[in-house]
Design a protein around this motif. Structure first.
Motif, PDB file in Angstrom:
ATOM      1  N   LEU A  13      96.250  69.633  77.412  1.00  0.00           N
ATOM      2  CA  LEU A  13      96.407  68.347  76.742  1.00  0.00           C
ATOM      3  C   LEU A  13      96.233  67.188  77.720  1.00  0.00           C
ATOM      4  O   LEU A  13      95.652  66.158  77.378  1.00  0.00           O
ATOM      5  CB  LEU A  13      97.759  68.268  76.038  1.00  0.00           C
ATOM      6  N   ARG A  14      96.711  67.341  78.947  1.00  0.00           N
ATOM      7  CA  ARG A  14      96.524  66.304  79.968  1.00  0.00           C
ATOM      8  C   ARG A  14      95.050  66.171  80.337  1.00  0.00           C
ATOM      9  O   ARG A  14      94.523  65.061  80.431  1.00  0.00           O
ATOM     10  CB  ARG A  14      97.360  66.610  81.211  1.00  0.00           C
ATOM     11  N   ILE A  15      94.378  67.308  80.538  1.00  0.00           N
ATOM     12  CA  ILE A  15      92.947  67.281  80.865  1.00  0.00           C
ATOM     13  C   ILE A  15      92.178  66.637  79.720  1.00  0.00           C
ATOM     14  O   ILE A  15      91.341  65.759  79.931  1.00  0.00           O
ATOM     15  CB  ILE A  15      92.416  68.704  81.151  1.00  0.00           C
ATOM     16  N   ARG A  16      92.450  67.074  78.495  1.00  0.00           N
ATOM     17  CA  ARG A  16      91.771  66.545  77.311  1.00  0.00           C
ATOM     18  C   ARG A  16      91.941  65.027  77.215  1.00  0.00           C
ATOM     19  O   ARG A  16      90.984  64.294  76.971  1.00  0.00           O
ATOM     20  CB  ARG A  16      92.321  67.222  76.060  1.00  0.00           C
ATOM     21  N   GLU A  21      89.646  59.689  77.474  1.00  0.00           N
ATOM     22  CA  GLU A  21      89.801  58.330  78.001  1.00  0.00           C
ATOM     23  C   GLU A  21      88.575  57.949  78.831  1.00  0.00           C
ATOM     24  O   GLU A  21      88.078  56.832  78.750  1.00  0.00           O
ATOM     25  CB  GLU A  21      91.070  58.249  78.855  1.00  0.00           C
ATOM     26  N   ARG A  22      88.081  58.892  79.616  1.00  0.00           N
ATOM     27  CA  ARG A  22      86.892  58.650  80.444  1.00  0.00           C
ATOM     28  C   ARG A  22      85.639  58.492  79.586  1.00  0.00           C
ATOM     29  O   ARG A  22      84.776  57.670  79.879  1.00  0.00           O
ATOM     30  CB  ARG A  22      86.704  59.832  81.412  1.00  0.00           C
ATOM     31  N   ASP A  23      85.524  59.300  78.521  1.00  0.00           N
ATOM     32  CA  ASP A  23      84.345  59.312  77.647  1.00  0.00           C
ATOM     33  C   ASP A  23      84.748  58.942  76.215  1.00  0.00           C
ATOM     34  O   ASP A  23      84.739  59.784  75.329  1.00  0.00           O
ATOM     35  CB  ASP A  23      83.704  60.711  77.621  1.00  0.00           C
ATOM     36  N   PRO A  24      85.093  57.680  75.949  1.00  0.00           N
ATOM     37  CA  PRO A  24      85.521  57.324  74.590  1.00  0.00           C
ATOM     38  C   PRO A  24      84.386  57.391  73.569  1.00  0.00           C
ATOM     39  O   PRO A  24      84.628  57.551  72.378  1.00  0.00           O
ATOM     40  CB  PRO A  24      86.050  55.897  74.741  1.00  0.00           C
ATOM     41  N   ILE A  25      83.155  57.282  74.040  1.00  0.00           N
ATOM     42  CA  ILE A  25      81.973  57.366  73.182  1.00  0.00           C
ATOM     43  C   ILE A  25      81.295  58.704  73.430  1.00  0.00           C
ATOM     44  O   ILE A  25      81.171  59.152  74.568  1.00  0.00           O
ATOM     45  CB  ILE A  25      80.976  56.220  73.498  1.00  0.00           C
ATOM     46  N   CYS A  26      80.844  59.355  72.358  1.00  0.00           N
ATOM     47  CA  CYS A  26      80.156  60.644  72.464  1.00  0.00           C
ATOM     48  C   CYS A  26      79.011  60.537  73.472  1.00  0.00           C
ATOM     49  O   CYS A  26      78.129  59.686  73.340  1.00  0.00           O
ATOM     50  CB  CYS A  26      79.626  61.049  71.083  1.00  0.00           C
ATOM     51  N   MET A  27      79.032  61.390  74.469  1.00  0.00           N
ATOM     52  CA  MET A  27      78.029  61.343  75.540  1.00  0.00           C
ATOM     53  C   MET A  27      76.628  61.659  75.029  1.00  0.00           C
ATOM     54  O   MET A  27      75.649  61.091  75.488  1.00  0.00           O
ATOM     55  CB  MET A  27      78.419  62.300  76.667  1.00  0.00           C
ATOM     56  N   ARG A  28      76.530  62.553  74.080  1.00  0.00           N
ATOM     57  CA  ARG A  28      75.223  62.934  73.544  1.00  0.00           C
ATOM     58  C   ARG A  28      74.657  61.821  72.658  1.00  0.00           C
ATOM     59  O   ARG A  28      73.479  61.493  72.737  1.00  0.00           O
ATOM     60  CB  ARG A  28      75.347  64.247  72.769  1.00  0.00           C
ATOM     61  N   ARG A  36      79.277  56.802  68.611  1.00  0.00           N
ATOM     62  CA  ARG A  36      80.251  57.577  67.838  1.00  0.00           C
ATOM     63  C   ARG A  36      81.405  57.907  68.758  1.00  0.00           C
ATOM     64  O   ARG A  36      81.215  58.165  69.952  1.00  0.00           O
ATOM     65  CB  ARG A  36      79.644  58.877  67.310  1.00  0.00           C
ATOM     66  N   GLU A  37      82.593  57.944  68.197  1.00  0.00           N
ATOM     67  CA  GLU A  37      83.789  58.226  68.978  1.00  0.00           C
ATOM     68  C   GLU A  37      83.817  59.683  69.433  1.00  0.00           C
ATOM     69  O   GLU A  37      83.517  60.591  68.661  1.00  0.00           O
ATOM     70  CB  GLU A  37      85.026  57.944  68.114  1.00  0.00           C
ATOM     71  N   SER A  38      84.187  59.885  70.686  1.00  0.00           N
ATOM     72  CA  SER A  38      84.418  61.244  71.192  1.00  0.00           C
ATOM     73  C   SER A  38      85.740  61.738  70.641  1.00  0.00           C
ATOM     74  O   SER A  38      86.753  61.048  70.748  1.00  0.00           O
ATOM     75  CB  SER A  38      84.503  61.252  72.719  1.00  0.00           C
ATOM     76  N   VAL A  39      85.728  62.926  70.062  1.00  0.00           N
ATOM     77  CA  VAL A  39      86.963  63.506  69.537  1.00  0.00           C
ATOM     78  C   VAL A  39      87.172  64.940  70.022  1.00  0.00           C
ATOM     79  O   VAL A  39      88.250  65.501  69.851  1.00  0.00           O
ATOM     80  CB  VAL A  39      86.999  63.476  67.982  1.00  0.00           C
ATOM     81  N   ILE A  40      86.143  65.508  70.639  1.00  0.00           N
ATOM     82  CA  ILE A  40      86.221  66.886  71.125  1.00  0.00           C
ATOM     83  C   ILE A  40      85.799  66.924  72.587  1.00  0.00           C
ATOM     84  O   ILE A  40      84.828  66.289  72.983  1.00  0.00           O
ATOM     85  CB  ILE A  40      85.298  67.817  70.305  1.00  0.00           C
ATOM     86  N   VAL A  41      86.547  67.681  73.378  1.00  0.00           N
ATOM     87  CA  VAL A  41      86.163  67.884  74.774  1.00  0.00           C
ATOM     88  C   VAL A  41      85.299  69.139  74.823  1.00  0.00           C
ATOM     89  O   VAL A  41      85.728  70.222  74.430  1.00  0.00           O
ATOM     90  CB  VAL A  41      87.402  68.016  75.683  1.00  0.00           C
ATOM     91  N   ASP A  42      84.068  68.966  75.278  1.00  0.00           N
ATOM     92  CA  ASP A  42      83.083  70.043  75.319  1.00  0.00           C
ATOM     93  C   ASP A  42      82.891  70.545  76.735  1.00  0.00           C
ATOM     94  O   ASP A  42      82.868  69.753  77.677  1.00  0.00           O
ATOM     95  CB  ASP A  42      81.741  69.505  74.790  1.00  0.00           C
ATOM     96  N   HIS A  43      82.745  71.852  76.870  1.00  0.00           N
ATOM     97  CA  HIS A  43      82.394  72.454  78.156  1.00  0.00           C
ATOM     98  C   HIS A  43      80.873  72.433  78.274  1.00  0.00           C
ATOM     99  O   HIS A  43      80.192  73.035  77.449  1.00  0.00           O
ATOM    100  CB  HIS A  43      82.906  73.893  78.241  1.00  0.00           C
ATOM    101  N   ILE A  44      80.342  71.746  79.256  1.00  0.00           N
ATOM    102  CA  ILE A  44      78.886  71.670  79.447  1.00  0.00           C
ATOM    103  C   ILE A  44      78.336  73.076  79.639  1.00  0.00           C
ATOM    104  O   ILE A  44      77.371  73.468  78.992  1.00  0.00           O
ATOM    105  CB  ILE A  44      78.554  70.737  80.634  1.00  0.00           C
ATOM    106  N   ILE A  45      78.929  73.825  80.538  1.00  0.00           N
ATOM    107  CA  ILE A  45      78.642  75.258  80.659  1.00  0.00           C
ATOM    108  C   ILE A  45      79.831  75.958  80.007  1.00  0.00           C
ATOM    109  O   ILE A  45      80.961  75.845  80.494  1.00  0.00           O
ATOM    110  CB  ILE A  45      78.497  75.706  82.125  1.00  0.00           C
TER     111      ILE A  45
END
Length: 94
Positions: A13-16, A21-28, A36-45
């Motif tokens: 939860l702390r990492i998420r 907070e670092r990526d409030p907007i969807c990186m893709r 679009r708002e970021s709502v999910i933390v994705d693993h690149i790999i």
């Protein structure tokens, strides 16, 4: 294939929280000039492919982009719909 163990509980939860907070907007979406708002933390790999929970391997995505990326990474493809008659619902034959 053996994946990496997933971080859980308060630590995750702390990492998420830091990633969203670092990526409030969807990186893709941002790379396609969309907002679009970021709502999910994705693993690149993905963890299943040897990725880690290190912040350099994490990014914030919207739900639609996360679903699309997951399908791409794991080779899923959309299934065609079939009617009760067994024929493709869209009328296309392939």
């Amino acid at each position: 294939m053996t994946g990496t163990a997933r971080t859980r509980g308060r630590r995750w939860l702390r990492i998420r929280g830091r990633i969203l907070e670092r990526d409030p907007i969807c990186m893709r979406c941002a790379s396609a000039d969309q907002v679009r708002e970021s709502v999910i933390v994705d693993h690149i790999i993905p963890l299943a492919q040897g990725g880690t929970d290190d912040e350099s391997n994490l990014r914030g995505l919207c739900t639609a982009c996360h679903d699309a990326v997951t399908r791409e990474q794991f080779g899923y493809r959309e299934r065609k719909a079939f009617g009760a008659d067994g024929l493709p619902a869209d009328g296309e034959w392939s």
